[in-house]
Every structure is written in C-alpha cells, then in structure tokens.
Scaffold this motif. Sequence first.
Motif, short mmCIF file in Angstrom:
data_model
loop_
_atom_site.label_atom_id
_atom_site.label_comp_id
_atom_site.label_asym_id
_atom_site.label_seq_id
_atom_site.Cartn_x
_atom_site.Cartn_y
_atom_site.Cartn_z
N LEU A 68 0.79 -1.16 0.04
CA LEU A 68 -0.13 0.20 0.00
C LEU A 68 1.02 1.31 -0.04
O LEU A 68 0.52 2.10 -0.77
CB LEU A 68 -0.92 0.07 1.22
N GLY A 69 1.86 1.26 0.79
CA GLY A 69 2.69 2.33 0.91
C GLY A 69 3.52 2.75 -0.63
O GLY A 69 3.45 3.86 -0.82
N LEU A 70 3.91 1.74 -1.13
CA LEU A 70 4.58 2.02 -2.36
C LEU A 70 3.43 2.34 -3.42
O LEU A 70 3.93 3.37 -4.01
CB LEU A 70 5.08 0.57 -2.78
N ALA B 95 0.95 1.85 7.56
CA ALA B 95 0.76 1.91 6.24
C ALA B 95 0.92 3.59 5.77
O ALA B 95 1.71 4.02 5.20
CB ALA B 95 -0.13 1.55 5.61
N PRO B 96 0.19 4.24 6.71
CA PRO B 96 0.07 5.61 6.27
C PRO B 96 1.41 6.64 6.35
O PRO B 96 1.94 7.11 5.70
CB PRO B 96 -0.93 6.24 7.25
N PHE B 97 2.09 6.01 7.37
CA PHE B 97 3.59 6.65 7.59
C PHE B 97 4.39 6.08 6.30
O PHE B 97 5.23 6.84 5.57
CB PHE B 97 4.36 5.94 8.82
N MET B 98 4.16 5.00 5.71
CA MET B 98 5.01 4.65 4.74
C MET B 98 4.34 5.20 3.27
O MET B 98 5.23 5.74 2.36
CB MET B 98 4.74 3.05 4.14
N MET B 99 3.35 5.49 3.39
CA MET B 99 2.45 6.29 2.07
C MET B 99 3.15 7.65 2.01
O MET B 99 3.64 8.11 1.05
CB MET B 99 1.14 6.49 2.05
N ARG B 100 3.60 8.19 3.29
CA ARG B 100 3.79 9.81 3.01
C ARG B 100 5.30 9.80 2.87
O ARG B 100 5.72 10.59 2.10
CB ARG B 100 3.51 10.33 4.71
N ASP B 101 5.98 8.57 3.50
CA ASP B 101 7.40 8.44 3.27
C ASP B 101 7.97 8.53 1.83
O ASP B 101 8.68 9.09 1.30
CB ASP B 101 8.12 7.59 4.21
N ILE B 102 6.90 7.51 1.15
CA ILE B 102 7.34 7.34 -0.26
C ILE B 102 6.82 8.51 -1.04
O ILE B 102 7.44 8.97 -2.15
CB ILE B 102 6.78 5.82 -0.68
N ALA B 103 5.58 9.05 -0.76
CA ALA B 103 5.29 10.29 -1.44
C ALA B 103 6.23 11.23 -1.47
O ALA B 103 6.53 12.04 -2.45
CB ALA B 103 4.04 10.65 -0.92
N ILE B 104 6.99 11.36 -0.26
CA ILE B 104 7.94 12.40 -0.35
C ILE B 104 9.03 12.18 -1.29
O ILE B 104 9.62 12.97 -1.73
CB ILE B 104 8.46 12.64 1.39
N ARG C 130 14.43 4.36 -0.23
CA ARG C 130 13.59 4.90 0.94
C ARG C 130 12.46 3.76 1.48
O ARG C 130 12.28 4.03 2.76
CB ARG C 130 12.82 6.10 0.30
N LEU C 131 12.03 3.10 0.44
CA LEU C 131 11.25 2.17 1.18
C LEU C 131 11.63 1.24 2.00
O LEU C 131 11.18 0.79 3.27
CB LEU C 131 10.62 1.28 -0.07
N ILE C 132 12.81 0.65 1.71
CA ILE C 132 13.64 -0.39 2.81
C ILE C 132 13.98 0.45 3.93
O ILE C 132 13.66 -0.02 5.14
CB ILE C 132 14.85 -0.84 2.06
#
Lengths: 272, 268
Positions: free
Chosen positions: A93-95, A150-159, A194-196
């Motif tokens: 989801l994050g990706l 997941a929300p943290f990952m979504m934001r991180d990947i989006a950034i 960044r995902l890792i």
Amino acid sequence: MTRLVNKRPGRGHILFLGLLPFVLVTVVYLIASDARLSENPNDKLLPALSSFGDAIERMALRPDPRSGAYLWWSDTWASLVRLFIGLAIATGLGLIVGIALGLIPYLRAAFQPFVAVLSLIPPLAILPILFIVFGLGEVSKIVLIVFGIAPFMMRDIAIAVAAIPRELVIKAQTLGANSWQIATRLALPLSLPRLIAALRLSLGPAWLFLIASEAIAATDGLGYRIFLVRRYLAMDVILPYVAWITLLAFVMDVLLARAAVRAFRWTGEDGG
Amino acid sequence: MSFVSVRNVQHLYGDRIVLERVNLEVERESFCTIVGLSGCGKSTFLRLLLSQERPTSGEILIDGKPIAPEPGPDRGVVYQRYSVFPHLTVTENLIFGSEVDRARFTGRLFGAARRRARDAVGDMLEAVGLEHAADTYPHQLSGGMQQRLAIAQALLREPKILLLDEPFGALDPGTRARMHELMLDLWKRTRMTIFMVTHDLKEGFRLGTRLLVFDKVRWDDQAPERYGATITYDLPIGGNEPVPEDIEARIGPSDGTPTAREITDADT
Ligand SMILES: Nc1ncnc2c1ncn2[C@@H]1O[C@H](COP(=O)(O)OP(=O)(O)OP(=O)(O)O)[C@@H](O)[C@H]1O
Ligand SMILES: [Mg+2]
C-alpha cells in the motif's frame, strides 16, 4: 591534542565497545538476581540463569502437555505470520499509494491531506473498532499493523517520489515515457531505497501493534504468551520471550539492511 | 518559414517578470548558443522550448505549428545536473528510450528484443567513447563521461531539436575541449537544431552558428522584478571572429575579477 570528534576506534575496539554495554547489563542483572535470590530463594522477579534454561527447555523443546504443541515455536510462527502479512500489505500500500501521491498532482490534491490525517490517528485507539468490525481473529491483528504503519509509509514514499529531481522526470518524457512508465521505471526504482528504510523504521511499531493486539485477544503468539504468563509472574518465561522477540526484530533489520546494499548498488552508498 | 519561431513571448513567475518580448526565428540545423547573466532567464527560455513550462503570453511555433504542450521525443534535453538516470547502467540508460517506446506497458524489453536494443546502441556507445563503461552505474563515471552518456541518450531518440543547459559547466577545461569536439562532430552528423545555454562566452562562440545574448534592457532599481530579460544581441557566427567587447564587458570575465556568475558558482 586530538579533538574527541577526530578520535576513531580500530576494528577490534569497535567490537569490544559494541559488546561492552551488553556485558555490563548482564553482569548487573546477575549480581542483582543473586542478591535477591540469596535473600529469598523463591523470588520470581529476577530469576537465575538456570531458571531461564529450564523455562526455555520447557517451552521450546518439550510439547505442551495440554495441546501437544511446542509452544515457543508455535507462538513464534503465529506471530511472524501476522507480522509478515501485515508488513507485506502495508509495504504494498505504501508503495502504490506513495508513488501515486508523489507523482500525480490530482491524486496528491485529493488524498494527501486525508493520508496525513489518517497517519495521526493513534492506531491503538481504533483497536476496539477493529475487534468489533473484524472480530477477534487474525484479520483485526493484521489490519492493526497495516493501519499503524501504512500511512507513514505512504507519506514517506510520496515525499521520496516528489523529491525525484524534476530533470529526471522531464528527461524520461523527452525519451518517450508515459505516466505509467515514469511510475514503474523511474519513481518505483528510485524510491525503493527509501522504502527499505521506511520498512526498517516500521519494524518497531509493527511489533508493538502485534503484541498489543495479541495481548488483548489471541490464543497463541508471542505477545499472547507473555501476557498470559504474567499472571503467574513467570519472569523466567517472559524475559527469554522478550529477548527472542528482540533477536527476531534485530535479524529482520540486519537482513533488510543487507538486502538494501545489494539491491541498490547504483546509489554508490554502502548502506547503514 | 523558419523552423522555430518565438513570438512576443513573456514569462512570469508569480508577479515577477523573467522574460519579456522575446522574438526569435531560427532556421533548421542552427546551433544557437545562449549567454546571459545568472538568473536572467536562460534556463527558463529552454524550459519553454521544452514545454516544461508554458509561456505566460506569446507563442512558440515549431515547423509552423504550435509547440506540443508536453515534453516529448521530438525535443531532447541535456541538463548540467541530474543528466542521466542514476539507477540504470550506461547501457540501460541508452536503451531506455527504445524500451519505453516498444514496451508501452512493462517499459522493458527482454530476451532477444533486449539484445537487439543493446546491439543497436553499440555505435553510439562507441561514438561517445563509453564502450568500456557499458555496464557501470553513473556514480562510477566521471563528470565528463556522465555528460557524454546524457548526450548519447538524448541523440538516440533522434530529436529534431536538442536543448542543452550548461551541459559542460561542471567540467574541467581539458574535458570541456574534448566535449566540444564531440558535440560539433555529432551535430554535423545528425544536423539537429541545437539550443545551448552556456556561461562561457568563448564556448558560445566556438560552438554556435548563432549567439543569443539575454539581458534586461530596462531596469528599475526599486523593483527589479518589474522588467524581464529579452534577446539583446543576436549574432551570426562564422568561425573565429573575436568576442565583441561590449558583450564581453557585460557577460564575460575579462579582467580577472569574478563575475556574479562565478561568485554564485563558487557558493554551490
Ligand atoms: N520555478 C520557479 N519559480 C519561481 N521563480 C523561478 C523559478 N525558476 C526560476 N525562477 C526565477 O526566474 C529567474 C530566471 O531563472 P533561470 O533559471 O531561467 O535563470 P538562468 O538564466 O538560467 O540563470 P543561471 O545562469 O544561474 O542558470 C531567476 O531569478 C529565478 O529565481
Ligand atoms: Mg540556468
């Protein structure tokens, strides 16, 4: 005189210094445990090493008299399955959401504030809701992990995706790439490191949410066991379980770090 | 009918006028070099030609038709920084164009198709002298090699127009001289129309068939954002004529004192 910031330990020193805190904690524990046990041999708070050995043998090497299962391993399996499914869904989801938000202005306008608010909801606060909606089974535990990270990952990947130099995105277009190809051939590989990193940072919270949900409603799992034996003050089981969880988390972290170094030779960095 | 026509183009960032009254007619196969003070809008002009941005007013025509609203394979670009894809090897960078062209969904070629694509870029790899670095990643290449890769990558799509934004700005003089040879050689072979921004006036004279100077003609001390830059000189270059003094005085470093350009460069 050399400045403190310029003094560097050699290889042997690094190993020694790294082990030192562990040794110190162990020694302090042994002394304290010894002191308490000499006063009261039935003290349960700080068991001796031998009691740990007994407990580990009982849990890991002998089947449980009631269920016939090797509790240590069945607990580990149950927890890891929940953890991995939760992490896998959250990462996926994050990706997907992260790349979409980072790359497509319309989606960003529509969903960025929503994801930001979502990531501020304390996951444990909605655990009761998850239990009500999904029941007490596996789903609610996995959803809690997903919801928690997941929300943290979504934001991180989006950034990370939004930070891809504009030049590269334009360049891809001048080479004929369409939006989908920009997402898959540019944004995806460029955001993987960044995902890792995000996944490694999420391991701690993921374990937290797993153990919390297992503590409240489960019939197996590492968190369930710890909270079950707490009633008998069974520190001889709790502490080895905690050490085991820590070890599992540590190994996962190291494996991810290794994988990152191998997979991302192009960054020219040697990991961290 | 000229190939590229820029008609009364004005461009604003917010309230700030960067370019105004820019008019230009460029013939096919021209090599236009663009000079001007730092921040005067040279890169902005290239971004307009690339459709990375649209002019606030005025129009740009290519071959008599309004310019495409998005960047596309008809116009290639080489930047000074971030000029190649860091996550792809040299060969992967070069076949990227044909991969996204032929595999619309996966964006990748496999097996025999991939081998053919690799073979197809062999000549270009050799032309820019990177045949020994085919499987290395950009971070392992020198600055000059990266720029050669970027040029090769852009040329493989056979663009009608090539836009270069200070492509050799970060290279040492020796490397830069070799890049000039290469650039002229490739231009003679492909006969593209080239626009190249440079802050090195000599480079502009050496490479171009036409030199465009961007500068402000009006200046308001109280509100520098009120007036934009336009093309103040448009010189045909035939070979080795000396650099005109008035341009040199305005743009080029001649007496050893650093220009604003060099000072900002040193800061970055
Ligand atoms: N995206 C943007 N938003 C707002 N202002 C911008 C933007 N891009 C450029 N500018 C401003 O427009 C002016 C022209 O910028 P531009 O990059 O075209 O200058 P330049 O001539 O290429 O300068 P240099 O020689 O330093 O590269 C500058 O003052 C810059 O601050
Ligand atoms: Mg510029």
